[in-house]
Design a protein around this motif. Structure first.
Motif, PDB file in Angstrom:
ATOM      1  N   ARG A   1       0.842  -1.195   0.000  1.00  0.00           N
ATOM      2  CA  ARG A   1       0.000   0.000   0.000  1.00  0.00           C
ATOM      3  C   ARG A   1       0.885   1.255   0.000  1.00  0.00           C
ATOM      4  O   ARG A   1       1.928   1.285   0.645  1.00  0.00           O
ATOM      5  N   ILE A   2       0.451   2.277  -0.720  1.00  0.00           N
ATOM      6  CA  ILE A   2       1.208   3.530  -0.798  1.00  0.00           C
ATOM      7  C   ILE A   2       0.761   4.418   0.362  1.00  0.00           C
ATOM      8  O   ILE A   2      -0.136   5.266   0.235  1.00  0.00           O
ATOM      9  N   VAL A   3       1.361   4.189   1.520  1.00  0.00           N
ATOM     10  CA  VAL A   3       1.045   4.944   2.739  1.00  0.00           C
ATOM     11  C   VAL A   3       2.356   5.370   3.394  1.00  0.00           C
ATOM     12  O   VAL A   3       3.400   4.733   3.194  1.00  0.00           O
ATOM     13  N   PRO A   4       2.339   6.460   4.185  1.00  0.00           N
ATOM     14  CA  PRO A   4       3.586   6.981   4.772  1.00  0.00           C
ATOM     15  C   PRO A   4       4.363   5.962   5.596  1.00  0.00           C
ATOM     16  O   PRO A   4       5.594   5.931   5.558  1.00  0.00           O
ATOM     17  N   GLY A   5       3.672   5.108   6.344  1.00  0.00           N
ATOM     18  CA  GLY A   5       4.338   4.175   7.239  1.00  0.00           C
ATOM     19  C   GLY A   5       5.146   3.088   6.550  1.00  0.00           C
ATOM     20  O   GLY A   5       5.887   2.349   7.214  1.00  0.00           O
ATOM     21  N   LYS A   6       5.029   2.979   5.222  1.00  0.00           N
ATOM     22  CA  LYS A   6       5.782   1.958   4.491  1.00  0.00           C
ATOM     23  C   LYS A   6       7.214   2.391   4.166  1.00  0.00           C
ATOM     24  O   LYS A   6       7.992   1.607   3.614  1.00  0.00           O
ATOM     25  N   GLY A   7       7.568   3.644   4.470  1.00  0.00           N
ATOM     26  CA  GLY A   7       8.957   4.088   4.259  1.00  0.00           C
ATOM     27  C   GLY A   7       9.321   4.330   2.809  1.00  0.00           C
ATOM     28  O   GLY A   7      10.506   4.332   2.448  1.00  0.00           O
ATOM     29  N   ILE A   8       8.334   4.564   1.956  1.00  0.00           N
ATOM     30  CA  ILE A   8       8.591   4.693   0.519  1.00  0.00           C
ATOM     31  C   ILE A   8       9.422   5.930   0.201  1.00  0.00           C
ATOM     32  O   ILE A   8      10.293   5.896  -0.680  1.00  0.00           O
ATOM     33  N   THR A   9       9.192   7.011   0.943  1.00  0.00           N
ATOM     34  CA  THR A   9       9.925   8.255   0.668  1.00  0.00           C
ATOM     35  C   THR A   9      11.421   8.049   0.799  1.00  0.00           C
ATOM     36  O   THR A   9      12.199   8.417  -0.086  1.00  0.00           O
ATOM     37  N   TYR A  10      11.858   7.441   1.908  1.00  0.00           N
ATOM     38  CA  TYR A  10      13.313   7.282   2.037  1.00  0.00           C
ATOM     39  C   TYR A  10      13.842   6.099   1.234  1.00  0.00           C
ATOM     40  O   TYR A  10      15.046   6.031   0.953  1.00  0.00           O
ATOM     41  N   LEU A  11      12.986   5.189   0.803  1.00  0.00           N
ATOM     42  CA  LEU A  11      13.413   4.177  -0.163  1.00  0.00           C
ATOM     43  C   LEU A  11      13.801   4.858  -1.474  1.00  0.00           C
ATOM     44  O   LEU A  11      14.862   4.571  -2.052  1.00  0.00           O
ATOM     45  N   ILE A  12      12.960   5.772  -1.929  1.00  0.00           N
ATOM     46  CA  ILE A  12      13.246   6.477  -3.184  1.00  0.00           C
ATOM     47  C   ILE A  12      14.497   7.333  -3.037  1.00  0.00           C
ATOM     48  O   ILE A  12      15.365   7.360  -3.926  1.00  0.00           O
ATOM     49  N   GLU A  13      14.616   8.038  -1.894  1.00  0.00           N
ATOM     50  CA  GLU A  13      15.802   8.870  -1.664  1.00  0.00           C
ATOM     51  C   GLU A  13      17.075   8.019  -1.659  1.00  0.00           C
ATOM     52  O   GLU A  13      18.108   8.422  -2.210  1.00  0.00           O
ATOM     53  N   ALA A  14      16.998   6.842  -1.019  1.00  0.00           N
ATOM     54  CA  ALA A  14      18.154   5.943  -0.989  1.00  0.00           C
ATOM     55  C   ALA A  14      18.488   5.445  -2.391  1.00  0.00           C
ATOM     56  O   ALA A  14      19.651   5.448  -2.813  1.00  0.00           O
TER      57      ALA A  14
ATOM     58  N   ASN B   1       9.920 -11.647 -11.304  1.00  0.00           N
ATOM     59  CA  ASN B   1      11.053 -11.188 -12.111  1.00  0.00           C
ATOM     60  C   ASN B   1      11.877 -10.074 -11.473  1.00  0.00           C
ATOM     61  O   ASN B   1      12.769  -9.515 -12.115  1.00  0.00           O
ATOM     62  N   ALA B   2      11.616  -9.762 -10.216  1.00  0.00           N
ATOM     63  CA  ALA B   2      12.371  -8.708  -9.539  1.00  0.00           C
ATOM     64  C   ALA B   2      13.805  -9.143  -9.258  1.00  0.00           C
ATOM     65  O   ALA B   2      14.077 -10.333  -9.038  1.00  0.00           O
ATOM     66  N   TYR B   3      14.704  -8.189  -9.222  1.00  0.00           N
ATOM     67  CA  TYR B   3      16.089  -8.468  -8.806  1.00  0.00           C
ATOM     68  C   TYR B   3      16.135  -8.596  -7.289  1.00  0.00           C
ATOM     69  O   TYR B   3      16.653  -9.574  -6.753  1.00  0.00           O
ATOM     70  N   ILE B   4      15.587  -7.625  -6.606  1.00  0.00           N
ATOM     71  CA  ILE B   4      15.396  -7.708  -5.159  1.00  0.00           C
ATOM     72  C   ILE B   4      14.053  -7.053  -4.803  1.00  0.00           C
ATOM     73  O   ILE B   4      13.519  -6.239  -5.558  1.00  0.00           O
ATOM     74  N   TYR B   5      13.538  -7.447  -3.644  1.00  0.00           N
ATOM     75  CA  TYR B   5      12.300  -6.863  -3.117  1.00  0.00           C
ATOM     76  C   TYR B   5      12.655  -6.091  -1.848  1.00  0.00           C
ATOM     77  O   TYR B   5      13.425  -6.584  -1.013  1.00  0.00           O
ATOM     78  N   VAL B   6      12.086  -4.887  -1.703  1.00  0.00           N
ATOM     79  CA  VAL B   6      12.388  -4.039  -0.547  1.00  0.00           C
ATOM     80  C   VAL B   6      11.102  -3.695   0.198  1.00  0.00           C
ATOM     81  O   VAL B   6      10.115  -3.269  -0.405  1.00  0.00           O
ATOM     82  N   LEU B   7      11.126  -3.876   1.521  1.00  0.00           N
ATOM     83  CA  LEU B   7      10.022  -3.448   2.380  1.00  0.00           C
ATOM     84  C   LEU B   7      10.612  -2.586   3.508  1.00  0.00           C
ATOM     85  O   LEU B   7      11.073  -3.106   4.525  1.00  0.00           O
ATOM     86  N   PRO B   8      10.598  -1.256   3.340  1.00  0.00           N
ATOM     87  CA  PRO B   8      11.266  -0.372   4.294  1.00  0.00           C
ATOM     88  C   PRO B   8      10.349   0.174   5.390  1.00  0.00           C
ATOM     89  O   PRO B   8      10.538   1.282   5.893  1.00  0.00           O
ATOM     90  N   SER B   9       9.358  -0.602   5.801  1.00  0.00           N
ATOM     91  CA  SER B   9       8.287  -0.116   6.677  1.00  0.00           C
ATOM     92  C   SER B   9       8.779   0.350   8.049  1.00  0.00           C
ATOM     93  O   SER B   9       9.691  -0.225   8.638  1.00  0.00           O
ATOM     94  N   ASP B  10       8.085   1.376   8.562  1.00  0.00           N
ATOM     95  CA  ASP B  10       8.263   1.812   9.954  1.00  0.00           C
ATOM     96  C   ASP B  10       7.344   1.019  10.874  1.00  0.00           C
ATOM     97  O   ASP B  10       7.613   0.893  12.072  1.00  0.00           O
ATOM     98  N   LEU B  11       6.241   0.520  10.325  1.00  0.00           N
ATOM     99  CA  LEU B  11       5.216  -0.146  11.132  1.00  0.00           C
ATOM    100  C   LEU B  11       4.585  -1.258  10.310  1.00  0.00           C
ATOM    101  O   LEU B  11       4.232  -1.059   9.165  1.00  0.00           O
ATOM    102  N   GLU B  12       4.456  -2.437  10.905  1.00  0.00           N
ATOM    103  CA  GLU B  12       3.808  -3.564  10.245  1.00  0.00           C
ATOM    104  C   GLU B  12       3.064  -4.393  11.289  1.00  0.00           C
ATOM    105  O   GLU B  12       3.292  -4.259  12.489  1.00  0.00           O
ATOM    106  N   GLY B  13       2.172  -5.265  10.802  1.00  0.00           N
ATOM    107  CA  GLY B  13       1.581  -6.286  11.647  1.00  0.00           C
ATOM    108  C   GLY B  13       2.365  -7.570  11.419  1.00  0.00           C
ATOM    109  O   GLY B  13       3.284  -7.914  12.140  1.00  0.00           O
TER     110      GLY B  13
END
Length: 381
Positions: free
Chosen positions: A216-229, A282-294
């Protein structure tokens, strides 16, 4: 051993948006549990919200069906506006469950548990699954966070049993409320590995030429700093951000506005079916940079497809991945950049993780085991 009550026949589930649907992890769990229970001969009713798919009306498939794989589908009145959708649909679903001939009413997620007292008042056996500590999520405003916290307290007070998806959440309830909970993790199914066809036609993606985030495209998934990285990584690989928004369309628009002009970054929007399977396959790697998960189903799915995975070092991710992937410090874009660069430069390491991730996750987490443990909890008095 507790006495086993064998008269269990009718089960109600509520708190999800809709099934069949991949609008979020809760919906996947409810679909897996309900359809597998129906296949075992139990009568299961799922109370769906009315309204459109969170990612747009174009994804409103099968929502008007009366049954799905043996599960009865009942749509309940919903005020389809922001946070009112969850509140109103769970209220009316709880009323229907209270007056229906159900042996067990199973609430999913903390917010809907604010209504768990209603069927409890009518003598129903009530089970709550806490999919995550949702009130901590950055996507909610003050009122929504308060309401979700209220649901948590109602679950503690009124639920006959509380299911949690991580040891971290189990400790949270014990320390904060003195409440014992039952740890039953999510499951994962053997996947359908697909060649890169549709993703090539649609997005120009080929096997192992992209890094994948899918969720899901939500702030808690850490997508912003994934893109920055990612923007600091020296690689010719692309970054694919796959998924739809969930009550956070503004956040997705901000990301697209800020990073959409970078040709290496591809936003696919909501994906399902064959397209989803191709992206995982077909991904090279999968990234989950979440701040919060269940308990992150997307991570489990990515591993089942044989992906090398990078996650933040929150317990909910590290307990799933163990030593079968790579972790970085939560919220640390520079540390994530180091890990991404290392894997982009060392394909042999990626291959090692790919080799072992699928066998590990499929052997450890099984939906049939999850269903068996859940039914046992329903019956225990």
């Amino acid at each position: 051993m507790p006495h086993i009550h064998n008269a269990l026949k009718q089960i109600a589930m509520l708190g999800h948006k809709r099934i069949p649907s991949r609008e979020g992890g809760v919906e996947i769990v409810v679909e897996e549990l309900s359809t597998r229970m129906a296949a075992l001969g139990y009568s299961v009713t799922c109370f769906n919200r009315r309204g459109h798919h969170v990612s747009g009306a174009q994804f409103d498939t099968s929502f008007n069906a009366d049954t799905y794989k043996g599960v009865r589908i009942k749509s309940v009145f919903t005020i389809d506006r922001g946070g009112l959708a969850a509140m109103s649909s769970s209220f009316f679903a709880a009323i229907k469950a209270a007056f229906g001939r159900f042996d067990v009413v199973h609430f999913h997620a903390e917010g809907p548990c604010a209504m768990i007292w209603i069927p409890k008042l009518f003598g129903k056996r009530c089970i709550a699954t806490v999919h995550g500590l949702d009130h901590q999520s950055a996507k909610w405003g003050k009122f929504a966070s308060w309401y979700i916290k209220l649901g948590e307290k109602c679950a503690v007070r009124f639920a006959d049993e509380i299911i949690v998806l991580s040891e971290n959440t189990k400790q949270y309830f014990l320390c904060n409320y003195g409440r014992e909970t039952v740890f039953i993790p999510n499951g994962v199914s053997k996947p359908n590995i697909q060649d890169a066809k549709e993703i090539t036609d649609k997005f120009g993606l080929k096997k192992e030429d992209y890094i994948l985030f899918l969720g899901r495209i939500v702030p808690g998934k850490g997508i912003t700093y994934l893109i920055e990285a990612f923007k600091s990584v020296k690689t010719d690989k692309k970054l694919v951000i796959a998924g739809g928004s969930s009550d956070t369309a503004e956040f997705e628009e901000e990301l697209r506005e800020k990073f959409g002009d970078d040709e290496r970054i591809i936003f696919t929007g909501f994906v399902s079916g064959n397209l989803l399977e191709e992206l995982y396959s077909n991904a090279y790697i999968y990234v989950l940079p979440s701040d919060l998960e269940g308990m992150p189903l997307s991570l489990m799915e990515a591993m089942s497809f044989g992906n090398c995975c990078i996650t933040s070092d929150i317990p909910e991710c590290t307990q799933v991945i163990e030593d079968n992937g790579i972790t970085f410090r939560k919220g640390d874009a520079s540390h994530l950049k180091e890990k991404l660069q290392y894997l982009c430069d060392n394909c042999s390491v990626v291959e090692q993780f790919k080799f072992k991730s699928s066998e590990y996750i499929l052997s450890k987490y099984n939906w049939d085991n999850v269903v068996s443990k859940t039914i046992e909890l329903y019956k225990n008095k």
